[in-house]
Design a protein around this motif. Structure first.
Motif, PDB file in Angstrom:
ATOM      1  N   ARG A   1       0.836  -1.203   0.000  1.00 24.61           N
ATOM      2  CA  ARG A   1       0.000   0.000   0.000  1.00 24.61           C
ATOM      3  C   ARG A   1       0.869   1.250   0.000  1.00 24.61           C
ATOM      4  O   ARG A   1       1.923   1.265   0.665  1.00 24.61           O
ATOM      5  N   GLU A   2       0.410   2.289  -0.717  1.00 25.24           N
ATOM      6  CA  GLU A   2       1.201   3.520  -0.745  1.00 25.24           C
ATOM      7  C   GLU A   2       0.794   4.462   0.394  1.00 25.24           C
ATOM      8  O   GLU A   2       0.366   5.587   0.160  1.00 25.24           O
ATOM      9  N   THR A   3       0.883   3.941   1.605  1.00 24.70           N
ATOM     10  CA  THR A   3       0.578   4.712   2.812  1.00 24.70           C
ATOM     11  C   THR A   3       1.832   4.619   3.690  1.00 24.70           C
ATOM     12  O   THR A   3       2.674   3.739   3.459  1.00 24.70           O
ATOM     13  N   PRO A   4       1.961   5.471   4.713  1.00 19.12           N
ATOM     14  CA  PRO A   4       3.142   5.364   5.583  1.00 19.12           C
ATOM     15  C   PRO A   4       3.280   3.959   6.185  1.00 19.12           C
ATOM     16  O   PRO A   4       4.365   3.379   6.188  1.00 19.12           O
ATOM     17  N   GLU A   5       2.145   3.357   6.629  1.00 19.15           N
ATOM     18  CA  GLU A   5       2.221   2.006   7.218  1.00 19.15           C
ATOM     19  C   GLU A   5       2.608   0.971   6.157  1.00 19.15           C
ATOM     20  O   GLU A   5       3.369   0.047   6.409  1.00 19.15           O
TER      21      GLU A   5
END
Ligand code: NAI
Length: 480
Positions: free
Chosen positions: A179-183
């Motif tokens: 996923r292109e999220t910080p997490e």
């Protein structure tokens, strides 16, 4: 200590985790499976799969930082990173039967992870799955999350059976989608750090989830398409007098084409190529792209054509009948250096010969007689018409004998069919084989492993795929 758990101790789970364990002594790796016999075999001196170099790697770290267990829930609960490497066969019933991937095993693994987890987890798709599976898995996990944070990564495996250990030690690339999220990025980084123990950073590619999932299907489709392309060419070579070796060599010298994966053969096999292309076809159809679906379907059709063309060649060369004739089959595995028979072309070729009432005597250095009998007794799955199973008659299986020596298989035979490219088949004493066969004696080389000229000097009539035909074969009725 980072703890890794891999669900599924098969051809992928076992070797990949053994290599992670040997390369990362500070990581504890536990491979779990619901199959007790499989886990018992991993814990024994006789591993459940044959793969060059695998024994040494497993023995070097088993009991230290590599463990095999049936206690699935305990090890899943304890792990930080969970690889899911369960089987994803083609659906045989219901919606999408004959094409779509059956995600039953995957879904049950995901539900079990949700049930037993008490801490945050990175869940890694190692199995080959349809595009967007990560989204479905994410839904199952988050809807049952009890406050736990799950990050799903796609890390498809590109190893090839027979060279799995070499491929894992020196992968062309490792692909990680997240996923292109910080997490999501943090999870990608955590997995990247595992591989960075031995894979150069530039060979670790990171992408979004859907690109990673689709890249695996695309890679297998491109590889299989290359085989079908050269096999289609082999039929034209036989019809025109061109030599497929010379054609492959000439086109492979073009750096845009390259020399690898251009060997003509009786057809591709293995658990992945057909299943993954069918899956791709299904996804194209579901996305309203019938032209694209038909394009990829053709790769499988040519593969089926190549197998039936081979059988037709055998039968037509031998006066149009093999009824009651002994035909020796050398090699049953789908390729050399593996005992895997899933989707091996040998199944279709043997069934074709049995359908013409041949007496088939089979030898393979790594496949057991029970496995061969099981494969030949199984109904053939007709992927284009999933409702029409074509049963092999029980009497057909009685026409089969499995022996443990190539000389025994060929004794008294009218013909030899070479269906796997085992090195030992190149080195057999063909004069001795010829002396003990019926005459005229035929060799049908489905892998182009023998020196056809030498065999012709001995007195054999030789058919090599895609090569100029012997006068005898030319005079026989055309093969469709
Ligand atoms: P496999 O059939 O050898 O192994 C899968 C294992 O998962 C089996 O031992 C089965 O008992 C176990 N399993 C199924 N459900 C389970 C569950 N809920 N809990 C615990 N264990 C469970 O399959 P293989 O060949 O290792 O393939 C696995 C995946 O990797 C497939 O998606 C395949 O397409 C993909 N793949 C296979 C390659 C190959 O060369 N065989 C290469 C690259 C990818």
């Amino acid at each position: 200590m980072v703890k890794i758990c891999c669900i599924g101790a098969g051809y992928v789970g076992g070797p990949t985790m053994a290599v992670i364990a040997i390369k990362c002594p500070a990581i504890e790796v536990v491979v779990v499976d619901i199959s007790k016999p499989r886990i018992d075999a991993w814990n024994s001196d006789t591993l459940p799969i044959y793969e060059p170099g695998l024994d040494e790697v497993v023995k070097a770290c088993r009991g230290k930082n590599l463990f095999f267990s049936t206690d699935v829930e305990k090890h899943v609960a304890e792990a930080d990173i969970i690889f899911v490497s369960v089987n994803t066969p083609t659906k045989t019933r219901g919606l999408g039967a004959g094409k779509a991937a059956d995600l039953t095993y995957w879904e049950s693994a995901a539900r079990m992870i949700a049930d037993v987890s008490k801490s945050d987890k990175i869940v890694v798709e190692k199995s080959t799955v349809p595009v967007k599976t990560a989204e479905a898995i994410e839904k199952i996990l988050t809807h049952n999350s009890k406050g736990i944070n799950y990050q799903i990564l796609s890390n498809p495996e590109f190893l090839a059976e027979g060279t799995a250990i070499d491929d894992l030690f020196k992968p062309d690339r490792v692909l990680i989608g997240g996923r292109e999220t910080p997490e999501g990025r943090k999870a990608v980084q955590a997995l990247k750090e595992v591989y960075a123990h031995w894979v150069p950073e530039e060979n670790i590619i990171t992408t979004n989830l859907w690109s990673a999932e689709l890249s695996k299907l695309a890679a297998n489709a491109f590889l299989a398409q290359r085989i079908s392309s050269v096999n289609a060419m082999s039929a034209l070579c036989e019809a025109t007098g061109a030599d497929v070796y010379e054609v492959s060599y000439a086109i492979g010298k073009d750096s845009r084409i390259g020399p690898k994966f251009l060997n003509a053969s009786v057809g591709f096999g293995g658990s992945c190529f057909q299943k993954d292309i069918l899956n791709l076809v299904y996804i194209c159809e579901c996305n309203g792209l019938p032209e694209v679906a038909n394009y990829w379907k053709q790769v499988i059709k040519i593969n089926d054509y190549q197998k039936s063309r081979f059988v037709n060649r055998v039968v037509s060369s031998m006066f149009n009948t093999v009824s009651g004739k002994k035909v020796a089959v050398l090699g049953f595995a789908f390729k050399k250096d593996t005992g895997d028979t899933r989707e091996t072309p040998a199944i279709d070729v043997c069934n074709g010969l049995l359908g013409d009432k041949a007496q088939v005597s089979i030898y393979d250095p790594q496949v057991t007689g029970e496995q061969i009998q099981r494969d030949l007794a199984m109904s053939k799955f007709d992927w284009d018409h999933p409702m029409h199973l074509q049963p092999t008659s029980p009497t057909a299986v009685k026409q089969v004998s499995v022996v443990w020596d190539a000389y025994e298989a060929t004794k008294g035979a009218h013909a030899v069919c070479i269906l796997t490219e085992w090195e030992e088949f190149k080195k057999l004493d063909y004069q001795k084989i010829f002396d003990n066969m019926q005459k005229p004696a035929f060799v049908f080389d489905g892998r182009n492993v023998v020196d056809a000229e030498k065999l012709r000097e001995i007195g054999f009539i030789v058919y090599s795929i895609g090569k100029p035909l012997d006068a005898w074969l030319k005079d026989m009725p055309a093969v469709a």
